[in-house]
Design an enzyme around this catalytic site. Structure first.
Site, short mmCIF file in Angstrom:
data_model
loop_
_atom_site.label_atom_id
_atom_site.label_comp_id
_atom_site.label_asym_id
_atom_site.label_seq_id
_atom_site.Cartn_x
_atom_site.Cartn_y
_atom_site.Cartn_z
N GLY A 29 7.06 8.16 9.18
CA GLY A 29 7.34 6.68 9.51
C GLY A 29 8.26 6.25 8.52
O GLY A 29 9.02 6.95 7.81
N ASN A 30 8.70 4.92 8.29
CA ASN A 30 9.40 4.50 7.45
C ASN A 30 9.03 3.25 6.84
O ASN A 30 8.00 2.63 7.16
CB ASN A 30 10.86 4.18 8.10
CG ASN A 30 10.85 2.95 9.41
OD1 ASN A 30 10.69 1.98 9.05
ND2 ASN A 30 11.16 3.88 10.51
N ARG A 31 9.94 2.42 6.23
CA ARG A 31 9.51 1.29 5.20
C ARG A 31 9.58 -0.06 5.77
O ARG A 31 9.49 -0.92 5.04
CB ARG A 31 10.04 1.48 3.88
CG ARG A 31 9.77 2.69 2.84
CD ARG A 31 10.35 3.02 1.73
NE ARG A 31 9.87 1.79 0.84
CZ ARG A 31 10.07 1.99 -0.47
NH1 ARG A 31 10.59 2.93 -0.99
NH2 ARG A 31 9.61 0.84 -1.07
N ALA A 97 13.16 -0.45 12.87
CA ALA A 97 13.76 0.59 12.11
C ALA A 97 13.37 1.83 13.05
O ALA A 97 12.10 2.15 12.81
CB ALA A 97 13.33 0.53 10.86
#
Ligand code: C5P
Length: 223
Positions: A29-31, A97
């Site tokens: 995943g990402n932030r 994102a």
């Protein structure tokens, strides 16, 4: 739907991260918190638009005034949802994102440790959602985001051209900036324009962004 510069318009917003499954309990995943995209969706609704929000996994409620929220998890699911909605949208704002890569073959069962041996994950590139929408016969007015840690304007302008966007909102990310914060600053770049929206609360920034998007959308429609 209310009064305002986007009265009667259908606006599609994608927001949040994507999660790409490795096995049934792990993911890449990402932030992204989703807050900027959710603020944009709320601001579009407040400007009179009928808003559909396609959302990756976030801890946020559907903003007041947003007509519909479609929950997705992976980039592929986000692409499918966006392609369903885009043909009936006047404006698409891509604030998600999206993960650039996904595990090529997610494991069916939980993966086990392999006695100190290095683990190699094979990744496949995800489709580019914005570019796919830009290639439709009648694409909506397209707005992208570019989060960069350096050379923000140059990279953003490259993305504007490569992805065939009408506008791109660029911001600097890194320690203490952009992601997981309450405020943000943006540079709004069009084919022949560049404007700085100074650092402020994401809600106010989203309102300023929607005002500019509405102005440019109408200018393009009635030159
Ligand atoms: O990841 P990148 O910096 O290229 O993202 C720029 C813009 O493209 C963002 O608006 C993002 O939502 C969009 N994007 C997309 N599909 C991807 C990757 C990014 O639509 N696979």
């Amino acid at each position: 739907f209310g009064d305002g510069p986007l009265r009667g318009m259908r606006v599609l917003v994608s927001a949040g991260p994507t999660f790409e499954d490795i096995d049934p309990v792990r993911y890449l995943g990402n932030r992204s918190s989703g807050r900027m995209g959710y603020a944009v969706a709320a601001a579009a609704a407040a400007a009179g638009a009928e808003v559909c929000l396609v959302s990756g996994p976030v801890c946020l409620e559907k903003p007041v005034g947003v007509a519909r929220r479609v929950d997705v998890r992976s980039a592929q699911q986000m692409l499918d949802a966006v392609l369903t909605e885009a043909p009936r949208s006047d404006i698409y704002i891509a604030a998600a994102a999206v993960g650039d890569y996904r595990p090529r073959a997610p494991a069916e069962h939980k993966m086990k440790k392999s006695d100190g041996q290095p683990l190699t994950l094979e990744l496949t590139e995800n489709p580019d959602i914005l570019s796919t929408v830009a290639a439709l016969a009648h694409p909506p007015f397209l707005v992208g985001f570019a989060a960069e840690t350096r050379d923000v304007e140059a990279y953003a302008r490259g993305k504007l051209e490569r992805k065939k966007l009408d506008l791109i909102a660029a911001n600097q990310v890194g320690v203490g900036m952009g992601f997981e914060t309450e405020d943000n600053a943006l540079t709004l770049i069009g084919p022949e324009s560049s404007e700085k929206l100074p650092r402020c609360d994401k809600r106010e920034l989203a309102q300023a962004l929607i005002a500019r998007i509405a102005a440019q959308f109408h200018a393009r429609r009635n030159p």
